[in-house]
Design an enzyme around this catalytic site. Structure first.
Site, PDB file in Angstrom:
ATOM      1  N   SER A 286       8.942  -9.084   0.898  1.00  0.00           N
ATOM      2  CA  SER A 286       7.587  -8.248   1.006  1.00  0.00           C
ATOM      3  C   SER A 286       6.977  -9.055   2.208  1.00  0.00           C
ATOM      4  CB  SER A 286       6.685  -7.903  -0.149  1.00  0.00           C
ATOM      5  OG  SER A 286       6.309  -9.476   0.061  1.00  0.00           O
ATOM      6  N   LYS A 287       5.375  -8.288   2.545  1.00  0.00           N
ATOM      7  CA  LYS A 287       4.366  -8.335   4.098  1.00  0.00           C
ATOM      8  C   LYS A 287       4.894 -10.359   4.270  1.00  0.00           C
ATOM      9  CE  LYS A 287       2.925  -4.999   6.093  1.00  0.00           C
ATOM     10  NZ  LYS A 287       2.459  -4.051   5.797  1.00  0.00           N
TER      11      LYS A 287
END
Ligand code: GLU
Length: 514
Positions: A286-287
């Site tokens: 994820s980010k």
């Protein structure tokens, strides 16, 4: 927000369909002979191999997507087959031209080229509808007139009864004449209700689902637009795709797609669902794990070949080989080498690998790749002479740089104009004593005819000895004066690259300041 405005159903999330996948583990991995015999039985799987990368253009080229693209490309190139590109842009609300451009640029940067024309799924809606109508005509699909309210009520009841939530086939055996005149309808596939279906996945092994779990899903919406499930199957068939290599988040879809393929009597493709990439903490990427798009790694100064090698090794292996060239990758790539568990993306490893590729890269390639960064830093274009000088400096510059940004920064001293601005550390280093030292160095070098590494070193050593100082004590002020900073390639390399006149000029500029 965007999701809410999306037209029609997306590839349906796993939980919604709730298929129960039962797997027979790893039949293919353990037993390569069985794979080979399978391959040999079916000539279309060796030559005549056609793969495709089918991104949905809703953002940048994600590193997971890039790896899927690479595996498809490598598999096709290995077999001398075709690698095709299909842009799945049917979701008009979420697909953008910027995303299409970013994906194509990212693929280009990685050096992945595609055969034939790029297919845009949105342009093929008529063909998708045609297949739905063919299935309707052959009795493999039917019209469903259930209203949205009716279906909501059906799901609520299923939820209350703790039953799997899926379409219950209420129009499967009804005659369309029972529907109110002109009522809107969708077209659903009439799926098998008994038995089970098994996919012999090249990565996951044999995976089975009871046919009863696959509901009569929608092919064509009431506005006549095709669903994703229909579009993918029709396009894969029409493009002649023989091997579907994609993320294992699509494994569930494969069972529905296979039902459709069988209903049309088309050839079943070979499936290979590859595990997703996780962050280095093991959690889904994820980010917060950092950059997710390949463009971000390009902007960090990573070389395309290093990214290619890193992504290749992420989830695929060939013995203990770590450094694998493109040519070797094509020669060696086989789906048997794809690991079954999620791989972990480790930015540090990528950077180290990049350092290796930097050291090994051709000087001319590095000149080309570093030039835009240098020009940006200098805010001016490099002249042909500048580029030649950069090429001469490359052997010493590349051995010290882990990426193109470091490489560009370390080359700037070559192009700075006199008198050089000094950075803070260099400024602090050049105190009165240091500047006096620069005078003796300048004097010592002025008479030197033979401007070589050996000769300049001899002069500086002699000065150090007579001043009873270590070589480093001389090198640091020289470095500050010659490069404007306290870190640079070896000081004698710097003298040679700058040449006698420029070196003496830069030394003079600083020794004269008090
Ligand atoms: N368009 C899908 C995606 O981007 C891939 C579909 C497929 O590979 O079948 O996830």
């Amino acid at each position: 927000m965007l999701r809410a405005t999306a037209i029609g159903p997306k590839p349906v999330p796993l939980a919604l369909f709730g298929l129960t996948l039962s797997r027979i583990q790893k039949t293919y991995h353990r037993d390569k002979a069985s794979v080979n015999s399978k391959v040999n039985d079916q000539p279309k799987q060796t030559n005549g191999v056609v793969t495709r990368f089918a991104p949905s253009p809703t953002g940048f080229l994600h590193i997971g997507g890039a790896r899927t693209a690479m595996f498809n490309w490598l598999f096709a190139r290995h077999h001398g087959g075709k690698a095709l590109l299909r842009i799945e842009d049917t979701d008009k609300a979420r697909s953008t031209q910027e995303a299409i451009d970013a994906i194509i640029e990212g693929l280009d940067w990685l050096g992945l080229d595609w055969d034939d024309e790029t297919v845009f799924q949105s342009e093929r809606a008529e063909r998708h509808a045609e297949v739905a109508h063919e299935l309707l005509a052959s009795g493999n699909a039917y019209k469903c007139f259930a209203t949205a309210e009716e279906l909501t009520a059906m799901r609520e009841q299923q939820r209350a009864e703790k039953k799997p939530m899926r379409y219950d086939g209420r129009w499967r055996d009804r005659d369309p004449s029972e529907a109110p005149e002109g009522a809107p309808f969708v077209i659903r596939l009439k799926t098998e209700t008994t038995g089970k279906v098994t996919i012999a996945d090249m990565v996951q092994g044999d995976v089975s689902v009871q046919n009863g779990e696959i509901d009569d899903f929608i092919l064509l919406r009431s506005d006549g637009s095709p669903t994703y499930m229909l579009a993918v199957v029709v396009d894969d068939h029409d493009m002649g795709v023989t091997h579907l290599i994609r993320g294992d988040d699509h494994l569930n879809n494969a069972f529905r797609q296979l039902a459709l393929i069988k209903a049309m009597g088309w050839a079943e493709p070979v499936y290979a669902h590859i595990p997703l990439i996780h962050g280095n903490d093991g959690a889904k990427l994820s980010k917060r794990h950092g950059a997710l798009g390949v463009d971000a790694y390009r902007d960090m100064g990573i070389l395309p070949d290093a990214m290619f090698n890193y992504l290749l090794r992420l989830g695929w292996g060939h013995g203990d080989d770590e450094i694998i060239s493109r040519a070797q990758a094509i020669e060696w790539f086989a789906l048997e080498g794809v690991g079954k568990s999620p791989s972990r993306f480790d930015t540090k490893k990528l950077q180290n690998l990049n350092g290796h590729y930097m050291r090994d890269a051709e000087d001319a390639d590095l000149v080309r790749l570093a030039t835009p960064w240098i020009e940006q830093d200098l805010a001016q274009a490099l002249t042909p002479a500048d580029k030649e000088l950069l090429g001469q400096a490359m052997p010493v510059l590349k051995s010290r740089a882990k990426n193109l940004i470091e490489l560009a920064e370390s080359s700037l001293f070559l192009f700075k104009k006199r008198p050089l601005g000094l950075d803070e550390r260099a400024e602090n280093l050049l105190d009165a004593d240091a500047r006096t030292l620069l005078k003796s160095i300048h004097l010592g070098l002025t008479d030197l005819e033979d401007w070589t590494l050996e000769a300049t070193e001899e002069v500086i050593k002699a000065i150090a000895e007579s001043a009873e100082l270590g070589l480093g004590k001389l090198a640091q002020p020289m470095r500050a004066a010659l490069t404007g900073s306290t870190s640079s390639p070896g000081i004698f390399d710097v003298l040679i690259l700058l040449g006698k006149e420029e070196s003496l000029g830069r030394l003079a500029d600083q020794m004269e300041k008090t």
